[in-house]
Design a protein around this motif. Structure first.
Motif, short mmCIF file in Angstrom:
data_model
loop_
_atom_site.label_atom_id
_atom_site.label_comp_id
_atom_site.label_asym_id
_atom_site.label_seq_id
_atom_site.Cartn_x
_atom_site.Cartn_y
_atom_site.Cartn_z
N GLY A 151 52.41 -29.53 6.49
CA GLY A 151 51.04 -29.80 6.94
C GLY A 151 50.27 -28.54 7.26
O GLY A 151 49.07 -28.58 7.51
N ARG A 152 50.98 -27.40 7.29
CA ARG A 152 50.29 -26.14 7.63
C ARG A 152 49.84 -25.48 6.34
O ARG A 152 50.62 -24.84 5.65
CB ARG A 152 51.23 -25.25 8.42
CG ARG A 152 51.61 -25.87 9.75
CD ARG A 152 52.85 -25.27 10.31
NE ARG A 152 52.63 -23.88 10.71
CZ ARG A 152 53.57 -23.15 11.28
NH1 ARG A 152 54.76 -23.64 11.48
NH2 ARG A 152 53.32 -21.90 11.62
N ASN A 153 48.57 -25.63 6.01
CA ASN A 153 48.06 -25.11 4.74
C ASN A 153 46.57 -24.83 4.83
O ASN A 153 45.95 -25.00 5.89
CB ASN A 153 48.36 -26.12 3.62
CG ASN A 153 47.84 -27.50 3.96
OD1 ASN A 153 46.77 -27.64 4.55
ND2 ASN A 153 48.58 -28.53 3.61
N ILE A 172 48.46 -27.59 15.08
CA ILE A 172 49.82 -27.35 14.58
C ILE A 172 50.77 -28.47 15.01
O ILE A 172 51.66 -28.84 14.25
CB ILE A 172 50.34 -25.97 15.07
CG1 ILE A 172 51.68 -25.64 14.40
CG2 ILE A 172 50.49 -25.90 16.55
CD1 ILE A 172 52.18 -24.26 14.73
N LEU A 173 50.57 -29.03 16.20
CA LEU A 173 51.55 -30.01 16.68
C LEU A 173 51.14 -31.45 16.38
O LEU A 173 51.99 -32.33 16.33
CB LEU A 173 51.77 -29.85 18.19
CG LEU A 173 52.42 -28.53 18.62
CD1 LEU A 173 52.65 -28.50 20.11
CD2 LEU A 173 53.73 -28.30 17.87
N VAL A 174 49.87 -31.73 16.21
CA VAL A 174 49.44 -33.11 15.99
C VAL A 174 48.83 -33.31 14.60
O VAL A 174 49.31 -34.14 13.82
CB VAL A 174 48.41 -33.55 17.08
CG1 VAL A 174 47.96 -34.97 16.83
CG2 VAL A 174 49.00 -33.41 18.46
N VAL A 175 47.79 -32.53 14.29
CA VAL A 175 47.05 -32.77 13.05
C VAL A 175 47.90 -32.49 11.81
O VAL A 175 47.99 -33.31 10.89
CB VAL A 175 45.76 -31.91 13.01
CG1 VAL A 175 45.03 -32.12 11.70
CG2 VAL A 175 44.87 -32.27 14.18
N ALA A 176 48.56 -31.31 11.79
CA ALA A 176 49.31 -30.93 10.59
C ALA A 176 50.38 -31.96 10.21
O ALA A 176 50.44 -32.41 9.06
CB ALA A 176 49.90 -29.54 10.77
N PRO A 177 51.24 -32.37 11.15
CA PRO A 177 52.23 -33.38 10.79
C PRO A 177 51.58 -34.71 10.37
O PRO A 177 52.03 -35.37 9.43
CB PRO A 177 53.05 -33.58 12.07
CG PRO A 177 52.74 -32.42 12.93
CD PRO A 177 51.40 -31.92 12.54
N ALA A 178 50.48 -35.08 11.06
CA ALA A 178 49.86 -36.36 10.79
C ALA A 178 49.21 -36.38 9.41
O ALA A 178 49.08 -37.45 8.79
CB ALA A 178 48.81 -36.68 11.87
N THR A 233 44.37 -27.84 6.18
CA THR A 233 44.40 -28.07 7.62
C THR A 233 43.59 -26.99 8.35
O THR A 233 42.83 -27.30 9.27
CB THR A 233 45.85 -28.06 8.13
OG1 THR A 233 46.62 -28.91 7.28
CG2 THR A 233 45.94 -28.56 9.54
N ALA A 234 43.76 -25.75 7.90
CA ALA A 234 43.00 -24.66 8.52
C ALA A 234 41.50 -24.93 8.38
O ALA A 234 40.73 -24.76 9.33
CB ALA A 234 43.35 -23.33 7.87
N GLY A 235 41.09 -25.39 7.17
CA GLY A 235 39.68 -25.68 6.95
C GLY A 235 39.17 -26.78 7.86
O GLY A 235 38.07 -26.70 8.41
N ILE A 236 40.00 -27.82 8.02
CA ILE A 236 39.58 -28.95 8.86
C ILE A 236 39.41 -28.51 10.31
O ILE A 236 38.41 -28.82 10.97
CB ILE A 236 40.59 -30.11 8.74
CG1 ILE A 236 40.53 -30.71 7.33
CG2 ILE A 236 40.32 -31.18 9.79
CD1 ILE A 236 41.61 -31.72 7.05
N ILE A 237 40.41 -27.77 10.82
CA ILE A 237 40.31 -27.30 12.21
C ILE A 237 39.10 -26.39 12.38
O ILE A 237 38.35 -26.49 13.35
CB ILE A 237 41.61 -26.56 12.61
CG1 ILE A 237 42.81 -27.51 12.57
CG2 ILE A 237 41.48 -25.94 13.98
CD1 ILE A 237 42.80 -28.57 13.62
#
Lengths: 329, 304
Positions: free
Chosen positions: A178-180, A144-150, A183-187
């Protein structure tokens, strides 16, 4: 039992060592009891959750799983609890996760069993072990704090390039944050990689040496050997491994709750926010009452049923594959 | 892959060239491609691990201090400073209590599977169900404990969290302990039986000590896994801002729950605390994992 000893009292000494037969019986019953605990807990989960979820099932009927609207506090009329949107979110994010994780995991497993030089094998296993050891909430925090914004610019780029293409355009729709789903799939992919890897590796290592040597002796390259000897032998096991990964991805709660965006939504757009069944429960359980709570528990029942089904199937498949392989060795 | 012996060939042919150079371009290319792809897969696994570790260490070290480890949690996410002491206390107590419940029960379950049940239908069912139970989502376990325990005693407590974690640990302990018991050579059992020991005595004084290092390391891995579980803690323990060392009375909290709550806040102070909590949690989890690995490698059952 015939005793051929000289001392006349040896029989009684033998019988007394370690107490009477009663001790044995008590001990075996006690261990059996602890073993049965597993069945008891699983049974209790099913009974209590279904019972507590009943008001919601009763109110919604079959619409509980076919209705896409989830409205616990409507302005007028009755509350509507439809799990379809969340089931869709669970399925879509898990599917994305498998799409990324399966090739990577199989690659790592092949690396460990066929390719790795001896001195790299240890470190590679350590990487996988550490990946498995990182708590899921830490992945969520990082997500949520790094990947999503990036990833927002990356998503934007995909949307700009592919947004106009007929079918792909639906998948790579407008980016709101970025929260979608993506991103959930990648994490999730990062989190299920260790489990798929470790099972694939076990399956690959049961491929008979003779088969591989035979392929190589016939002049196959290493890749042709893998395709011709390793894959056909381990197909069942890989299917099982992927299903176990799927079960893990579907049940993952916290990381998904943090990065999936939290909106009730069915859309093909991978860059749209959504929600998953597990995430909804943890987000809303604290603030719910009455039928609302029952509906959330109902989500848990559906999730439980689906993961148990997938896990049983996967275990049976893996076991059958392993048994067959051991027989052929 | 060079061939030194003269290849046997059919009469008339000059003998096939079996060196690598004779491979067709397409075959050589696909082999190379596969090799590169496999290496890339390994790289893809290393990248997120490195990134997560790096970020957690850098961001966590920024807020880490003795004060952070010993202060109460601020009761407003917005407020700066404060620490994670209640969550650290909660994590250690709740996980410890869960281990106290799950490990002995799990080990006895494993003893049943390996020493008594063996391949009987019941044992096979329990084995399968233990594997299935490993896959039960932690959120479902949390909901279950909420319904079965929290509603029953009428209060969210640390003990409820421990119960949920114990349920999550139990199948892992059972399966890993069973693997370890299976490695104990049958000769040990036979020798003990031959000396006249009862089966329970043999199991407790001969078989179990022989496998204890493996069981310990497997159990520690399960504990490490449980220490990072979040969803059940969020649902069944409530929340506190000052340390509560009584698991049976009053709300409690744990590091994962704090990370979850703080991570979703827009305030920088809360996010900093989340990173600090994440670093603390990772250190605790890695501590368990490393100790487990050390025990496993140091005291492994010797191959004979």
């Amino acid at each position: 039992m015939t005793l051929t000893t000289k001392s006349p009292d040896s029989r009684s000494t033998l019988a007394q060592r370690g107490g009477s037969a009663l001790g044995d019986r008590v001990f075996s019953w006690w261990t059996l009891g602890t073993g049965l605990l597993v069945l008891a807990v699983l049974g209790l989960i099913l009974i209590t959750t279904v019972r507590e979820a009943w008001p919601a099932f009763d109110a919604m009927g079959l619409r509980f799983i076919t209705e896409r609207i989830w409205d616990p506090n409507p302005a007028t009329g009755d509350a509507i609890f439809g799990a379809l949107s969340f089931a869709y979110g669970t399925a879509l994010s898990s599917l994305i996760a498998l799409l990324f994780a399966v090739p990577v995991s199989i690659g790592i497993a092949l690396f460990l069993t066929e390719l790795a030089p001896r001195r790299l094998r240890g470190p590679a296993v350590t990487v996988i072990d550490l990946l498995a050891a990182v708590p899921s909430v830490v992945f969520g925090l990082w997500g949520i704090l790094v990947v999503a914004p990036a990833l927002v610019p990356v998503y934007q780029w995909f949307h700009d390039v592919l947004g106009g293409v007929p079918v792909l355009g639906n998948l790579f729709g407008p980016v709101s944050s970025g929260r979608n789903f993506m991103t959930a799939g990648i994490i999730l992919a990062i989190m299920v990689t260790p489990i798929i890897t470790s099972i694939s590796r076990e399956v690959f290592s049961t491929v008979p040496r003779a088969d591989k040597d035979a392929a190589l002796a016939l002049g196959a390259t290493r890749w042709e050997m893998i395709r011709g000897a390793v894959f056909p032998h381990s197909f069942g096991g890989i299917v099982g491994a992927v299903m176990l990964g799927l079960g893990r991805a579907m049940g993952e709660t916290i990381a998904v709750a943090l990065v999936i965006g939290g909106s009730t939504n069915i859309t093909a757009n991978l860059f749209a926010p959504g929600n998953s069944m597990a995430a909804v429960i943890v987000q809303q359980f604290g603030e719910s009452t009455g039928t609302y709570t029952a509906a959330l528990i109902g989500l848990g029942v559906v999730l439980f049923a689906m993961t148990v089904l997938i896990n049983v199937l996967a275990q049976v498949i893996v076991r059958r594959a392993e048994a067959r392989m051991k027989g052929s060795r | 892959m060079t061939v030194t012996a003269p290849p046997t060939t059919r009469a008339g042919a000059g003998g096939p060239d079996l060196t690598r150079a004779a491979l067709s371009g397409r075959r050589r290319f696909s082999n190379h491609l596969a090799t590169v792809a496999i290496w890339a897969a390994v790289g893809l696994a290393v990248v997120p691990l490195a990134l997560v570790t790096y970020t957690v260490i850098v961001k966590g070290a920024g807020v880490m201090s003795l004060d952070f480890l010993t202060s109460d949690i601020p009761n407003s996410y917005r407020r700066e400073g404060g620490g994670m002491a209640p969550a650290i206390v909660g994590t250690l107590l709740i996980t410890g209590m869960a281990a106290l419940m799950a490990i002995p029960l799990g080990v006895f379950g494993a003893i049943y599977l390996n020493e008594y049940g063996k391949q009987s239908p019941l044992a096979r069912l329990i084995r399968l169900m233990a594997d299935v139970m490993t896959g039960v989502p932690s959120i479902v376990m949390g909901v279950f404990i909420y319904l079965a325990w929290v509603l029953f005693v009428g209060q969210q407590t640390g003990f409820a969290g421990a119960l949920a974690l114990a349920c999550l640990m139990l199948p892992v302990v059972i399966r890993s302990s069973e693997e370890m018991l299976r490695l104990v050579p049958d000769e040990l059992r036979q020798a003990s039986m031959a000396l006249g020991a009862r089966k329970w005595k043999t199991t407790l004084t001969v078989v179990l000590p022989a496998a204890i290092s493996g069981i310990t390391s497997g159990s520690l891995l399960a504990v490490a896994r449980a220490a990072g579980e979040t969803a059940p803690i969020v649902i069944v323990t409530g929340i506190v801002f000052a340390p509560n060392s009584n698991l049976f009375d009053g709300f409690n909290t744990a590091l994962p729950a704090q990370i979850f709550r703080n991570a979703s806040q827009p305030f920088e102070a809360a996010q900093d605390r989340a990173w600090g909590a994440a670093l603390t949690l990772i250190v605790i989890v890695l501590g368990f994992t490393i100790i487990a690995r050390l025990i496993a490698s140091r005291f492994a059952i010797k191959e004979r």
